[in-house]
Design an enzyme around this catalytic site. Sequence first.
Site, mmCIF file in Angstrom:
data_model
loop_
_atom_site.group_PDB
_atom_site.id
_atom_site.type_symbol
_atom_site.label_atom_id
_atom_site.label_comp_id
_atom_site.label_asym_id
_atom_site.label_seq_id
_atom_site.Cartn_x
_atom_site.Cartn_y
_atom_site.Cartn_z
ATOM 1 N N THR A 245 -5.221 2.036 -12.630
ATOM 2 C CA THR A 245 -6.226 2.557 -11.205
ATOM 3 C C THR A 245 -5.601 1.724 -10.141
ATOM 4 O O THR A 245 -5.305 0.510 -10.141
ATOM 5 C CB THR A 245 -7.666 2.005 -11.357
ATOM 6 O OG1 THR A 245 -8.109 2.767 -12.423
ATOM 7 C CG2 THR A 245 -8.401 2.438 -10.211
ATOM 8 N N CYS A 331 10.266 -25.986 -8.621
ATOM 9 C CA CYS A 331 9.805 -24.719 -8.180
ATOM 10 C C CYS A 331 9.727 -23.803 -9.693
ATOM 11 O O CYS A 331 9.034 -22.785 -9.592
ATOM 12 C CB CYS A 331 10.714 -24.103 -7.408
ATOM 13 S SG CYS A 331 11.901 -24.897 -6.929
#
Length: 407
Positions: A245, A331
Amino acid sequence: MALKFPIYMDNHATTPVDPRVLAAMLPFFTEDFGNAASRTHAYGWHAEAAVDAARETLANFIHADSGKEIVFTSGATESDNLAIKGVAEYYGNKGKHIVTTTIEHKAVLDSCKRLEKQGFEVTYVSPGPDGLVDPDDIKKALTEKTILVSVMLANNEVGTIQHITEIGALTRARGVLFHVDAVQGLGKTPFDVRSMNVDLASLTAHKIYGPKGVGALYVRRSKPRVRLVAQLDGGGHERGNRSGTLNVPGIVGFAKAAEILMQEGEAEAVRIRGLRDRLWHGLTKELDQVKLNGHPERRLPGNLNLSFSFVEGEGLMMAIKDVAVSSGSACTSASLEPSYVLRSMGLDEDMAHSSIRFGIGRFNTEEEVDYVRDLVASRVKRLRDMSPLWEMHQDGIDIKSIQWVAH
Ligand SMILES: *Cc1c(COP(=O)(O)O)cnc(C)c1O
C-alpha cells in the site's frame, strides 16, 4: 536570534521536514486518508490522483519522460536493492557481471555482495585521492558479461560529484544498463536522466527536506525499456514492480519537497555554498594542518569533510557536543572502523579517524556557522595542546619518519 543546541550540521544523514512539506502532507493523514489502490470510491480516487500528480512532479524533477517511470518505495535503501537485485534477476542469463565503485552507499555494496554469493561477479572500481571515479576505469572494467553499472551521483561522506554524463555515454554505447544512486545530489547538482543516459535512479525524500520512509526508483520505459524482477510479492502495485500500500502522505510530501527544490534549488545551493565556504575559510584561518577530503570543486555545496591532523575525530566530536555532525569513524557501524570511503581514497587510518563531516543545509544560518567555527577552532587547539605528537610536529620533527620501537 537565539541559537538552538545542538546545532544541526548533519544534513547528509537526514534533513528536517520543511514546514511547507508538512502542510502539504497533513490532509492526507486525516480527511484524505484513502488507499490509492481502492478503485470503488472517491477516497481511493482522490488518493490515487494525489499520487499520480506526485509521480509527474518527480518525473519532471529528474527530467524523466513520464510519471509511469517512477516506482515508489520505502526509501533509497529499498530502491538500490530493487534496482540491483531486480536487474540482476531479470538479465542474469544475459550475463552475470556488475560494475560499481568502492565508495557506494552500503545499500548498493551489500546488494552486490549478496549477488556475489549467488554467482555474480562484481568489479569494484576505486576513486582517485579526490574521491572522483575516472570514467575510463569504469570503461576498462566492462566485459561482454556486464549487465549493469552502478555509480552514485554524489558521495554521502565527501560530497564528490561523479562524472555521470561521461559514464552514461559509455554504458549506453555498450548497451549496458546504468543505475545511479542520486540521493545526495538531488536538487543540489544537475541531474537529468535523459541527457545523462541514466536507466535507473534511486531517490529518497528525507535527504531533501521531505519525510523519512518514502523514496522512489526511476525505471526507464523506453530506449531502452528496463525490466525488473520485483523483490516483494503481493498486490502487484506500482505496475508489478513493488507491492505494498502506498504511503500517500509521504509521497505527497516527497513531491512537495521536489517542487520546492525545482523553484529554489539553484539559489539555495549558492547560499549554502557561501555558508560552507565561510566555515572552511574561518577554520583554515584559525588552524594549520586541516585537510579537505574530497574534490575541492566537484563537491556538494553543503559538504565539508575535514581531517584535523593530530586530533582524533571521535574525540573532537565529544569536545563539540553543541554541534551535531558525523565523524569518519562512526558512519558505518557502532564499531570504530575508519570510513571505507576515506580509506579507498587512500587516506591513512589516522587521517580517516581524524575526519569530521559537516553537512550544511537549508535551515543553517551565518550565526550558526560562526559559532561552529569558533567552537571547533578552540577545541582543536586545546586537543592539540594536549598531544605530544603535535608538540613534536611543532618542534619540526617529522612524525612519519620516527621508528617506533616496542620494548
Ligand atoms: C541516505 C542514503 C541512502 C539510503 O536512503 P534511505 O532512504 O535512508 O534508505 C542511500 N544512498 C545514499 C547515497 C544515501 O545518502
